[in-house]
Design an enzyme around this catalytic site. Sequence first.
Site, PDB file in Angstrom:
ATOM      1  N   ASP A 158       0.798  -1.220   0.000  1.00  6.45           N
ATOM      2  CA  ASP A 158       0.000   0.000   0.000  1.00  6.45           C
ATOM      3  C   ASP A 158       0.834   1.275   0.000  1.00  6.45           C
ATOM      4  OD1 ASP A 158       0.882  -0.512   2.544  1.00  6.45           O
ATOM      5  OD2 ASP A 158      -1.070  -0.305   3.524  1.00  6.45           O
ATOM      6  N   GLU A 243      13.462  -3.820  11.415  1.00  5.76           N
ATOM      7  CA  GLU A 243      14.480  -3.357  10.467  1.00  5.76           C
ATOM      8  C   GLU A 243      15.878  -3.457  11.067  1.00  5.76           C
ATOM      9  OE1 GLU A 243      10.578  -1.274   9.635  1.00  5.76           O
ATOM     10  OE2 GLU A 243      11.792  -1.737  11.400  1.00  5.76           O
TER      11      GLU A 243
END
Length: 297
Positions: A158, A243
């Site tokens: 998205d 991350e």
Amino acid sequence: APFCSKEVNYGNVSDFLINMIYLLMALYKEQLLFTPNCMKFNLPLPPLSRLVQKAELTRLSHTFLHVPQLHWIVVEDAPQPTPLVTDFLAASGLTYAHLHKLTPKDRKLQEGDPSWLKPRGAEQRNEGLHWLREMGAAAEGKEAAALEEAVVYFADDDNTYSLQLFEEIRYTYRVSVWPVGLVGGMKFERPVVEDGKVVRFHTGWHPNRPFPIDMAGFAVSLRLILTNPQARFDGDAQMGFLESSFLQHLVTMDDLEPKADLCSKVLVWHTRTEKPKMKREDALQKQGLGSDPDVEV
């Protein structure tokens, strides 16, 4: 076995003058991207049970069709590939690999859970990395040389991407970084650059994380991934540290390569698709008048 819609011809060295991008996309109910310098983009995506899945894949694919040398690696969060994603990729016109990896039940978000409660897409991203490492181990000659120049980028289904972003990240030596718009409750988050080096991050949440950066804000040399087999995403990482769990195996802050005009321009936005409201559909279904289930949306 993963299926690619197009074969890559390694017979012409000029094919790799533009570094390939592997776009790795996880369809857990979201996705990831991978980009190489001289080759294609690989995007791994997990299976989206969301109603908006096909719409989002359509929008994304129309962006990716404008990117040369891209290989989309799509990793579905499913026990086997779903017909919707299989048929969509086959008709997309893109070079791709279609993988699948089911998220263990104890790591899945439950109905009503906030999106930040558990790291999402770790298993799918790791499956995409495994596929890349297997490909790297089997490569020889010109193919192996081309992989040395490739870049991997992790995408979400998205997000919104400027085409300029892909041209910038083709030339990643180790790990390149840039700003991400509309993320973390801020207009943008970004690496702060002084004298050409990243010295800190502009972020409003846990700025002391090893790498306080969004998944959309970095790309990694495939060479670096292949030479560091221990680098993977930790599915048990605490909120906001997914991350960092990957990057801390690859680089230090001093190694980061600022892109997007020294991190002064936003080229990717963390947009989100609104969940469709099905109130009237539900009411019609109770009357036996619901929409035809054979029509794919």
